[in-house]
Write a protein that holds these residues in place. Structure first.
Motif, PDB file in Angstrom:
ATOM      1  N   ILE A 168      14.996  14.659  53.865  1.00 15.71           N
ATOM      2  CA  ILE A 168      14.900  13.309  53.150  1.00 15.71           C
ATOM      3  C   ILE A 168      14.509  12.504  54.150  1.00 15.71           C
ATOM      4  N   ILE A 169      13.187  11.859  53.589  1.00 18.52           N
ATOM      5  CA  ILE A 169      12.762  10.723  54.428  1.00 18.52           C
ATOM      6  C   ILE A 169      13.341   9.360  54.128  1.00 18.52           C
ATOM      7  N   SER A 170      13.677   8.835  53.070  1.00 17.22           N
ATOM      8  CA  SER A 170      14.258   7.573  52.778  1.00 17.22           C
ATOM      9  C   SER A 170      14.884   7.440  51.567  1.00 17.22           C
ATOM     10  N   ILE A 171      15.817   6.521  51.622  1.00 20.99           N
ATOM     11  CA  ILE A 171      16.465   6.322  50.292  1.00 20.99           C
ATOM     12  C   ILE A 171      16.324   4.751  49.804  1.00 20.99           C
ATOM     13  N   HIS A 172      15.890   4.515  48.792  1.00 17.11           N
ATOM     14  CA  HIS A 172      15.625   2.946  48.495  1.00 17.11           C
ATOM     15  C   HIS A 172      16.392   2.994  47.394  1.00 17.11           C
ATOM     16  N   PRO A 173      17.600   1.759  47.303  1.00 14.36           N
ATOM     17  CA  PRO A 173      18.232   1.567  46.249  1.00 14.36           C
ATOM     18  C   PRO A 173      17.562   0.857  45.207  1.00 14.36           C
ATOM     19  N   LYS A 174      17.336   1.102  43.809  1.00 22.39           N
ATOM     20  CA  LYS A 174      16.733   0.100  42.923  1.00 22.39           C
ATOM     21  C   LYS A 174      17.605  -0.373  41.832  1.00 22.39           C
ATOM     22  N   ALA A 175      17.211  -1.022  41.028  1.00 18.68           N
ATOM     23  CA  ALA A 175      18.307  -1.474  39.930  1.00 18.68           C
ATOM     24  C   ALA A 175      18.860  -0.353  39.176  1.00 18.68           C
ATOM     25  N   LYS A 205      22.621   7.845  60.666  1.00 18.54           N
ATOM     26  CA  LYS A 205      22.667   6.713  61.426  1.00 18.54           C
ATOM     27  C   LYS A 205      21.330   5.901  60.890  1.00 18.54           C
ATOM     28  N   LYS A 206      20.257   6.461  60.949  1.00 17.24           N
ATOM     29  CA  LYS A 206      18.995   5.702  60.502  1.00 17.24           C
ATOM     30  C   LYS A 206      19.130   5.351  58.936  1.00 17.24           C
ATOM     31  N   GLN A 207      19.680   6.260  58.124  1.00 18.93           N
ATOM     32  CA  GLN A 207      19.886   5.744  56.803  1.00 18.93           C
ATOM     33  C   GLN A 207      20.754   4.802  56.745  1.00 18.93           C
ATOM     34  N   MET A 208      21.969   4.845  57.307  1.00 20.75           N
ATOM     35  CA  MET A 208      22.899   3.455  57.462  1.00 20.75           C
ATOM     36  C   MET A 208      22.203   2.228  57.652  1.00 20.75           C
ATOM     37  N   THR A 215      29.196   1.458  60.365  1.00 22.22           N
ATOM     38  CA  THR A 215      30.282   2.701  60.555  1.00 22.22           C
ATOM     39  C   THR A 215      31.719   2.238  61.112  1.00 22.22           C
ATOM     40  N   GLY A 216      32.561   2.912  60.935  1.00 21.73           N
ATOM     41  CA  GLY A 216      33.832   2.340  61.442  1.00 21.73           C
ATOM     42  C   GLY A 216      34.098   3.144  62.819  1.00 21.73           C
ATOM     43  N   GLU A 217      35.325   3.304  63.453  1.00 16.84           N
ATOM     44  CA  GLU A 217      35.580   3.837  64.503  1.00 16.84           C
ATOM     45  C   GLU A 217      35.274   5.256  64.475  1.00 16.84           C
ATOM     46  N   THR A 218      34.954   6.118  65.463  1.00 18.34           N
ATOM     47  CA  THR A 218      34.667   7.544  65.463  1.00 18.34           C
ATOM     48  C   THR A 218      35.131   8.118  66.681  1.00 18.34           C
ATOM     49  N   ARG A 219      35.878   9.187  66.045  1.00 17.35           N
ATOM     50  CA  ARG A 219      36.828  10.050  66.947  1.00 17.35           C
ATOM     51  C   ARG A 219      35.985  11.197  67.561  1.00 17.35           C
ATOM     52  N   LEU A 220      35.818  11.332  68.885  1.00 22.05           N
ATOM     53  CA  LEU A 220      35.092  12.586  69.536  1.00 22.05           C
ATOM     54  C   LEU A 220      36.070  13.458  70.230  1.00 22.05           C
ATOM     55  N   ASP A 221      36.060  14.753  69.622  1.00 17.94           N
ATOM     56  CA  ASP A 221      36.757  15.752  70.480  1.00 17.94           C
ATOM     57  C   ASP A 221      35.905  16.370  71.709  1.00 17.94           C
ATOM     58  N   PRO A 298      40.850  14.028  72.422  1.00 18.34           N
ATOM     59  CA  PRO A 298      40.224  13.131  71.472  1.00 18.34           C
ATOM     60  C   PRO A 298      40.089  11.787  72.203  1.00 18.34           C
ATOM     61  N   ARG A 299      38.953  11.221  72.098  1.00 17.09           N
ATOM     62  CA  ARG A 299      38.773   9.756  72.368  1.00 17.09           C
ATOM     63  C   ARG A 299      38.125   9.019  71.099  1.00 17.09           C
ATOM     64  N   TYR A 300      38.414   7.760  71.260  1.00 18.94           N
ATOM     65  CA  TYR A 300      37.808   6.925  69.909  1.00 18.94           C
ATOM     66  C   TYR A 300      36.650   6.006  70.439  1.00 18.94           C
ATOM     67  N   PHE A 301      35.583   5.758  69.741  1.00 21.80           N
ATOM     68  CA  PHE A 301      34.545   5.030  70.153  1.00 21.80           C
ATOM     69  C   PHE A 301      34.281   3.878  69.036  1.00 21.80           C
ATOM     70  N   SER A 302      34.105   2.645  69.275  1.00 24.49           N
ATOM     71  CA  SER A 302      33.740   1.801  68.368  1.00 24.49           C
ATOM     72  C   SER A 302      32.627   2.139  67.256  1.00 24.49           C
ATOM     73  N   SER A 303      31.878   2.996  67.585  1.00 24.19           N
ATOM     74  CA  SER A 303      30.649   3.512  66.590  1.00 24.19           C
ATOM     75  C   SER A 303      30.390   4.818  66.851  1.00 24.19           C
ATOM     76  N   TYR A 304      29.552   5.331  65.872  1.00 21.27           N
ATOM     77  CA  TYR A 304      29.170   6.561  66.077  1.00 21.27           C
ATOM     78  C   TYR A 304      28.029   6.896  67.156  1.00 21.27           C
ATOM     79  N   ASP A 305      27.374   5.894  67.183  1.00 22.30           N
ATOM     80  CA  ASP A 305      26.485   5.867  68.335  1.00 22.30           C
ATOM     81  C   ASP A 305      26.916   5.862  69.668  1.00 22.30           C
TER      82      ASP A 305
END
Length: 372
Positions: A168-175, A205-208, A215-221, A298-305
């Protein structure tokens, strides 16, 4: 125009689509995935060879996603995520029972469900500062899991359009709709559901960003894969196939995960990284004289990035762009010296890896958890 397009054909998307069909089989539904149909998902790793798939490894990507790997379903709120804290523990367990009924309807009842609960072990663990995590488990193994998900696919394809090997290249919201551009044509839908899993993290990440979503908080194990003598944990494994233990130290909690008595350690390819992973002894030609498991912290980060940047920095640093995995004897680990010669070791590693010194490559947090 579709009523619903689901992006990703992993386990969560499959069960979601199945629920939609059960409730209204007049809906027009399409599932788009960059991987292949289940019967076409072949990788050298499945036969103990090297991966020949490239970045999108068929062992992990495609219809049924990681559900193909060993088909292990843990029904519990003790571990595996925090859904219970979001929708309530009872509702979560109720949904898990619904998942299990669906699995049985397509052939999973050939494998009995078992419980890991053990009151005596839990009491003993508590005295030693540990917590036993328990679950109801239906462990299908790869062969049965593939058969179950294939049967489910045969049913779903009567009601759902599947589009595989499509990016999927892109998602475009329309009416009141969405326009979805792909490398295999374009689609329109009234609603879009995204279930891409970890392998679709970079794409998501790109689509968001383009859709203005946050994004919310992300957990990394992350943690170390431990390999030891097969009978070394008989005292806690004699009544259950796998026991999960949680220990708490200063600034962390660590949990044993993916315990494989007589299993092997294999290479796992994901997100461009190479990691050691465990394989069940019941998988073809994988039995060894060792036991292996992971100790996850587990550690928690403020973003997925930020979470993925940390994983890339640590694991990517070990890989050195050539799939490098390092291994160290416990005695050398204690002595803070690199393992230079593994041949005298009583434990014969089941995965060929480069001897090294973990303290030079891995943050102290994960090493301290292992030592403690």
């Amino acid at each position: 125009m579709e009523d619903i397009i689901i992006i990703g054909a992993g386990v969560s998307s499959i069960f979601f689509a199945n629920k939609l069909v059960q409730e209204n089989n007049n809906l027009s539904i399409r599932i788009i995935d960059k991987g292949k149909p289940l019967r076409e998902r072949n990788c050298g790793l499945d036969k103990g060879l090297s991966c020949t798939c490239g970045e999108d490894c068929s062992k992990y990507i495609g219809y049924a996603g990681l559900g193909k790997s060993e088909g292990k379903f843990n029904y519990t709120n003790d571990f595996g995520g925090d859904l219970g804290s979001r929708i309530g523990g009872e509702k979560t367990l109720k949904l898990m029972k619904e998942v299990d009924r669906t699995l049985q309807r397509y052939g999973a009842d050939s494998i009995e469900r078992y419980s890991t609960k053990n009151k005596l072990l839990a009491a003993k663990a508590e005295k030693n500062g540990l917590e036993v995590l328990s679950a109801e488990v239906r462990h299908l193994g790869t062969k049965v899991a593939v058969d179950v998900f294939q049967e489910l696919y045969e049913t779903l394809k009567k009601h759902i359009h599947f589009t595989f090997e499509t990016n999927i290249i892109s998602i475009h919201p329309k009416a009141h709709s969405f326009f979805i551009e792909t490398d295999k044509g374009n689609f329109c839908s009234k609603q879009v559901i995204i279930g891409t899993g970890k392998s679709g993290g970079k794409w998501l990440k790109k689509q968001m960003h383009e859709l203005g979503l946050k994004t919310g908080e992300t957990r990394l194990d992350m943690g170390l894969r431990i390999e030891m003598r097969e009978d070394q944990l008989d005292s806690i494994l004699k009544e259950t196939f796998e026991t999960k233990l949680r220990c708490r130290g200063e600034g962390y909690e660590a949990t044993t995960y993916c315990m494989n008595p007589r299993g092997r350690v294999i290479r796992k390819f994901q997100n461009g990284l190479v990691m050691p992973d465990g394989q069940n002894k019941n998988e073809e030609k994988t039995e060894s004289g060792n036991l292996n498991f992971t100790l996850f912290v587990p550690r928690y980060f403020s973003s997925y990035d930020k979470a993925m940047q940390t994983a890339q920095r640590i694991i990517g640093g070990i890989n050195q762009d050539n799939g490098r995995i390092i291994i160290q004897r416990l005695g050398d680990f204690y002595a803070n010296r690199p393992s230079s010669e593994l041949s005298p070791n009583l434990i014969r590693p089941s995965l060929e890896a480069e001897p090294g010194n973990l303290v030079d490559e891995i943050p102290d947090l994960y090493l301290r958890a292992v030592l403690e």
